[in-house]
Design a protein around this motif. Structure first.
Motif, mmCIF file in Angstrom:
data_model
loop_
_atom_site.group_PDB
_atom_site.id
_atom_site.type_symbol
_atom_site.label_atom_id
_atom_site.label_comp_id
_atom_site.label_asym_id
_atom_site.label_seq_id
_atom_site.Cartn_x
_atom_site.Cartn_y
_atom_site.Cartn_z
ATOM 1 N N MET A 1 0.835 -1.166 0.000
ATOM 2 C CA MET A 1 0.000 0.000 0.000
ATOM 3 C C MET A 1 0.881 1.231 0.000
ATOM 4 O O MET A 1 1.832 1.327 0.745
ATOM 5 C CB MET A 1 -0.892 -0.011 1.239
ATOM 6 N N SER A 2 0.546 2.191 -0.826
ATOM 7 C CA SER A 2 1.254 3.460 -0.801
ATOM 8 C C SER A 2 0.981 4.133 0.529
ATOM 9 O O SER A 2 -0.076 3.957 1.115
ATOM 10 C CB SER A 2 0.767 4.366 -1.932
ATOM 11 N N GLU A 3 1.940 4.897 0.976
ATOM 12 C CA GLU A 3 1.756 5.580 2.247
ATOM 13 C C GLU A 3 0.769 6.728 2.066
ATOM 14 O O GLU A 3 0.961 7.593 1.228
ATOM 15 C CB GLU A 3 3.094 6.094 2.772
ATOM 16 N N LEU A 4 -0.272 6.699 2.837
ATOM 17 C CA LEU A 4 -1.248 7.773 2.824
ATOM 18 C C LEU A 4 -0.875 8.781 3.892
ATOM 19 O O LEU A 4 -0.349 8.425 4.942
ATOM 20 C CB LEU A 4 -2.647 7.229 3.095
ATOM 21 N N SER A 5 -1.159 10.010 3.617
ATOM 22 C CA SER A 5 -0.918 11.034 4.607
ATOM 23 C C SER A 5 -2.200 11.831 4.745
ATOM 24 O O SER A 5 -3.152 11.639 4.008
ATOM 25 C CB SER A 5 0.238 11.937 4.181
ATOM 26 N N GLY A 6 -2.199 12.712 5.686
ATOM 27 C CA GLY A 6 -3.368 13.559 5.840
ATOM 28 C C GLY A 6 -4.218 13.149 7.021
ATOM 29 O O GLY A 6 -3.853 12.324 7.862
ATOM 30 N N TYR A 8 -6.852 11.362 7.628
ATOM 31 C CA TYR A 8 -7.372 10.028 7.935
ATOM 32 C C TYR A 8 -6.316 8.927 7.834
ATOM 33 O O TYR A 8 -6.654 7.753 7.839
ATOM 34 C CB TYR A 8 -8.546 9.705 7.021
ATOM 35 N N ALA A 9 -5.062 9.299 7.759
ATOM 36 C CA ALA A 9 -3.998 8.308 7.575
ATOM 37 C C ALA A 9 -3.962 7.287 8.708
ATOM 38 O O ALA A 9 -3.831 6.085 8.458
ATOM 39 C CB ALA A 9 -2.647 9.001 7.428
ATOM 40 N N ALA A 10 -4.080 7.726 9.938
ATOM 41 C CA ALA A 10 -4.020 6.795 11.069
ATOM 42 C C ALA A 10 -5.205 5.839 11.055
ATOM 43 O O ALA A 10 -5.054 4.638 11.320
ATOM 44 C CB ALA A 10 -3.974 7.562 12.387
ATOM 45 N N LEU A 11 -6.377 6.343 10.730
ATOM 46 C CA LEU A 11 -7.560 5.475 10.659
ATOM 47 C C LEU A 11 -7.449 4.494 9.499
ATOM 48 O O LEU A 11 -7.833 3.320 9.628
ATOM 49 C CB LEU A 11 -8.830 6.316 10.523
ATOM 50 N N THR A 12 -6.920 4.964 8.390
ATOM 51 C CA THR A 12 -6.732 4.079 7.236
ATOM 52 C C THR A 12 -5.740 2.979 7.579
ATOM 53 O O THR A 12 -5.966 1.806 7.265
ATOM 54 C CB THR A 12 -6.250 4.885 6.014
ATOM 55 N N ARG A 13 -4.648 3.327 8.240
ATOM 56 C CA ARG A 13 -3.644 2.340 8.646
ATOM 57 C C ARG A 13 -4.270 1.308 9.583
ATOM 58 O O ARG A 13 -4.028 0.121 9.459
ATOM 59 C CB ARG A 13 -2.461 3.054 9.296
ATOM 60 N N ARG A 14 -5.093 1.745 10.529
ATOM 61 C CA ARG A 14 -5.766 0.804 11.444
ATOM 62 C C ARG A 14 -6.673 -0.147 10.680
ATOM 63 O O ARG A 14 -6.729 -1.340 10.979
ATOM 64 C CB ARG A 14 -6.581 1.561 12.494
#
Length: 120
Positions: A1-6, A8-14
């Motif tokens: 997965m590409s690293e998301l930032s912004g 909702y990044a922490a919620l997306t990672r969870r």
């Protein structure tokens, strides 16, 4: 997965970790492979040195269908996978991993477009 930032990044990672890394009826490796296959279908470029996803042939076609046209999945598709030994729990995990991969790839491409990045 590409690293998301912004925001909702922490919620997306969870979410990603919950789907791909926790114990289940399928191996974490299989779920990661399914997510990767679906993400490539959704437009994510393959990672450098990507040697494939290791998704077994009977599931690969189903993953493709979920990633491209989830609305076309039928009871017959599910029944065929059950006949070759997949339980409802396995098929649920496969479906969620495939949907996640396709969705994340589309999200990544959409965010890149908003940043006016040229896709690879």
């Amino acid at each position: 997965m590409s690293e998301l930032s912004g925001r909702y990044a922490a919620l997306t990672r969870r979410l990603v970790d919950s789907v791909l890394l926790t114990s289940g009826h399928t191996s974490s490796e299989l779920r990661r492979g399914i997510e990767a296959q679906a993400a490539r279908i959704g437009g994510r470029p393959p990672a450098p040195g990507d040697a494939g996803d290791g998704v077994p042939a009977p599931l690969s076609g189903y993953v493709d269908k979920v990633a491209r046209h989830a609305y076309k999945v039928t009871d017959d598709d599910v029944a065929a996978l059950q006949r070759v030994g997949n339980s409802d729990d396995v098929l649920f995990e496969v479906t969620v991993a495939a949907a996640l991969g396709g969705a994340l790839a589309r999200l990544e491409r959409g965010l890149a477009a908003l940043r006016r990045e040229v896709p690879d």
